[in-house]
Each structure stands twice: as C-alpha cells, then as structure tokens.
Design an enzyme around this catalytic site. Structure first.
Site, PDB file in Angstrom:
ATOM      1  N   CYS A  46       0.829  -1.211   0.000  1.00  0.00           N
ATOM      2  CA  CYS A  46       0.000   0.000   0.000  1.00  0.00           C
ATOM      3  C   CYS A  46       0.862   1.260   0.000  1.00  0.00           C
ATOM      4  CB  CYS A  46      -0.912   0.016   1.223  1.00  0.00           C
ATOM      5  SG  CYS A  46      -1.967  -1.444   1.285  1.00  0.00           S
ATOM      6  N   ASP A 148     -20.176  12.094 -15.976  1.00  0.00           N
ATOM      7  CA  ASP A 148     -21.614  11.840 -15.816  1.00  0.00           C
ATOM      8  C   ASP A 148     -21.890  10.975 -14.587  1.00  0.00           C
ATOM      9  OD1 ASP A 148     -20.535   9.430 -16.663  1.00  0.00           O
ATOM     10  OD2 ASP A 148     -21.787   9.236 -18.452  1.00  0.00           O
TER      11      ASP A 148
END
Lengths: 232, 232
Positions: A46, A148
C-alpha cells in the site's frame, strides 16, 4: 450476482476523510474520478502504491481526474501515515518513501471507511486478507468514474498484487479519447498509436471524420471492419 | 450491489462453445483459468485482442492457465471468425490478422452465450454497446480463477478500450508467486523485481524463509514494515 456494472451511476456517499467530511459526487464535480481502495495503512504494498499515486498526481490532474483513496483505517492513521508534520517539518511514511522534495503533502484525500459500509456496498472486501480480529480488509479496487458519474471501468486485485499505475493512465487516456471521438483503442494500445474506427461508421463517414486517412486491412471474410486511423 | 467478490467460488456452468458443449469447472480441471469476454465477433478491437491472446497462448500454458473466451455470438460465427478452413486451407480473420504460420487454429475455445445467460449472471454487459436490436453486448471482462475455482482477480473494461495482455500475464505471475510464497508484489512490479515480505511474518521468520536477505527501509513512523527481498 452482478455488482456495479459499466454504465451504472456510481453511488454517491458521504464519508470521513483526511480532508474532512466528504461527499463523493460533490468532490468529483464535473471531473473524471478514480476511487481506489487499499487494504491497510502502514503496510508495504500500500505504501508503494500510494507513493506512486502521489508521484503521478500531476498526470491525473492533467487529465482532469480527481483521485481519492479508501481503506478501513481511521482518519488519524491515514494522516499519521501520509501527512507532513508541520511542527517538526518531517514527512510521514508515504512521503518519505517517495523521497521527493517537491511533494509535501499527499495530493489526494483518503477515505476512512472504519465501519466497512462502503467496502461492503461496493464489493471491495478481500476474504484472504484479515485484520487481527479476523475481519476482512479491503482489496485493491479501482473504479474509474466519468463526468456523468457513471462507472466507466473497474478492476479488482487482491491485497498481494500491487496495481500498475501506467495501465491506469493508459486506460484513462483510452476512455477519454473514445468518449470524444468515434474510435476504439486496440489491444495493448498506447497513446499515440493508431486507433480503430468504430464499426457503426460507414466508410464515407469515416473518411470525412478522419482526414488523416483510414487504412482497412483485408481479411478472409471479406468484411471491412479492421479499419485503422492515426489517433485523432 | 456487490457482484462476484474475490474469494467467491466462480460459478460453474455449461455452455456451447467452439469445442462443443463445455462445463467450466471440468474444463479448468486443476489448472488456473482466465475467462475473458468480448463484445462481438467480426469487430476491430476484438480481433486484435483475440489475435494477441492466441499469440500469447504458450505463455498462458507455461503458467498452467487455461484460456476461454466468451461473447454473445453463435458457435457458427465464432468458427467463421477464427478457424482454419481445412477444405481450402485458408485461415479465418483472427488467424489471418496474426499472420503467423505457426498458428493454424485458435488455441482456446470461445463460448457462445447467445441467450445472454452468463453475461447477465456474471455482470458482463456494457450498456453503451448495443447490437442492431438495441440489446447490450458483452464488455471486456476478465476473470482469473485459481485451481481452487475461486475468483482471484477481475477487470471490467468497456468495448472501446482494448485490454493489455502484458498486464494480464504480469498479474498472473504475481498471483501464482504470492499463492506459493509469503510475499506480495509492490506497485508496478514485474517478474524478477524485488518483492515485499508480508506484514504478518516476524523478522526472524522472514530471515529464515528468505535466505537471499531481507532489506528493511527506515521510515519516519519507526515501523519496520517496508521489507524487500529478491523474488524467491
């Protein structure tokens, strides 16, 4: 069985993050977005991923893509792992890992999904990776969200497989190009390579839309669908 | 909302294919598997993808990964698009596109999901790509399935974005390595690069498991989690 599908409106949500309470849709505004989860703060893969994401943030900005990370850790852990400590002017682990003097703060927020609400809702948990209480951690998900607010692309990698950020930039370039132009990008395409004319354009329409020229490869079927044009 | 999650048993199914009626689990046997869907036969990006997949089939075999493709087209269309016509000794479009004399047949089956049963069940449809009757086509999904028949990784790209088969081989290498060894692969890892020691191994355990040596990077937190070792 189906989860979040391409074209679905990506669910809006509110959550705590390293920049305070955040609402996803408001955060994204009219931009593209990339939401990526990681298993746990203060862990090896990570750190390499968020470090790399931080280094690439200018590339995402250039493409008008807002970045936002997520794990099950607390805001306090997120900050302890990623911020600049102003008082002592020292950098936390991710910034130190990057060893880049130009980067004094993580250039994107990290969501604290402490209660696993989003992880469960969005199908992000990795059953093979568990915390000390035996609860599953988040996998390495990526959701690319269009202006969108609809899902354009997703990937789901396990905790043990770090992602490929060059591939993420490549697919964002493809998504943005193909949203604007009537082309599609072939296998292994890279920006600048030739692209394919979409099948529902006639040859006449293609010739007028792509003045740099369209090359059609002859095929045994006699069908004229393998049409290339320089990237418009 | 969640679909097929990492760790879920990948649903078994029977379907018609270019090699006859097929049962997924029986087809996979004890091997790894990669199931990948494409929108439509005789279309440009799909031809480049299946051509590339055919060229790379030896790489997948070497890793003991069984390949299987899927679209909504009929077996007849699949064959017309991909086979060697024995009578005339000519190659169909995908093989001709590859222009590779060593490849006389598509080295993997294509499933004919004419009734959209699998596409719906597995969340593969792309609402932005429709056939002439207005029905959505399959997106570019990939499911990597382990020898235990569980989902290890998935990607979901739209019809307009061709996949990256080098990335697919990269993640398969990572999945197979990390299934055997107690390591994880960092961001952008490639085979042969150093890997990370998983967090739940003590330093002593790591030293004994990885005789080539473990390098720990110092971090501001003082935590010793950024541990690298040569790929075992």
């Amino acid at each position: 069985m189906p989860g979040l599908l391409l074209g679905d409106v990506f669910p809006d949500f509110e959550a705590d993050s390293t920049v305070g309470r955040i609402s996803l849709h408001a955060f994204l505004g009219n931009s593209w977005g990339i939401l990526f989860s990681h298993p746990r703060d203060y862990t090896p893969v990570c750190t390499t991923e968020l470090g790399r994401a931080a280094k690439l943030s200018a590339e995402f900005s250039k493409r008008d893509v807002k970045m936002i990370a997520l794990s099950l850790d607390s805001v306090e852990d997120h900050l302890g792992w990623s911020k600049l400590f102003q008082a002592t002017n020292h950098k936390a682990d991710i910034l130190a890992y990057n060893n880049d003097s130009s980067c004094n703060a993580l250039p994107f927020p990290i969501i604290a999904d402490n209660k696993r609400e989003l992880a469960v809702k969005l199908g992000m948990l990795d059953p093979d990776e568990r915390d000390k209480d035996g609860m599953p951690l988040t996998a390495r998900c990526v959701f690319v969200i269009g202006p969108d607010k609809r899902l354009k692309l997703s990937i789901l990698y396990p905790a043990t497989t770090g992602r490929n950020f060059d591939e993420l930039l490549r697919v964002i370039d493809s998504l943005q190009l193909t949203a604007q132009k009537r082309v599609a990008t072939p296998v292994d395409w890279k920006p600048g390579d030739n692209v394919m004319v979409v099948p529902n354009l006639s040859d006449d329409e293609a010739a007028s839309l792509f003045p740099s020229g369209v090359t059609t490869k002859d095929l045994p079927s006699g069908k004229k669908y393998l049409r290339y044009t320089p990237q418009p």
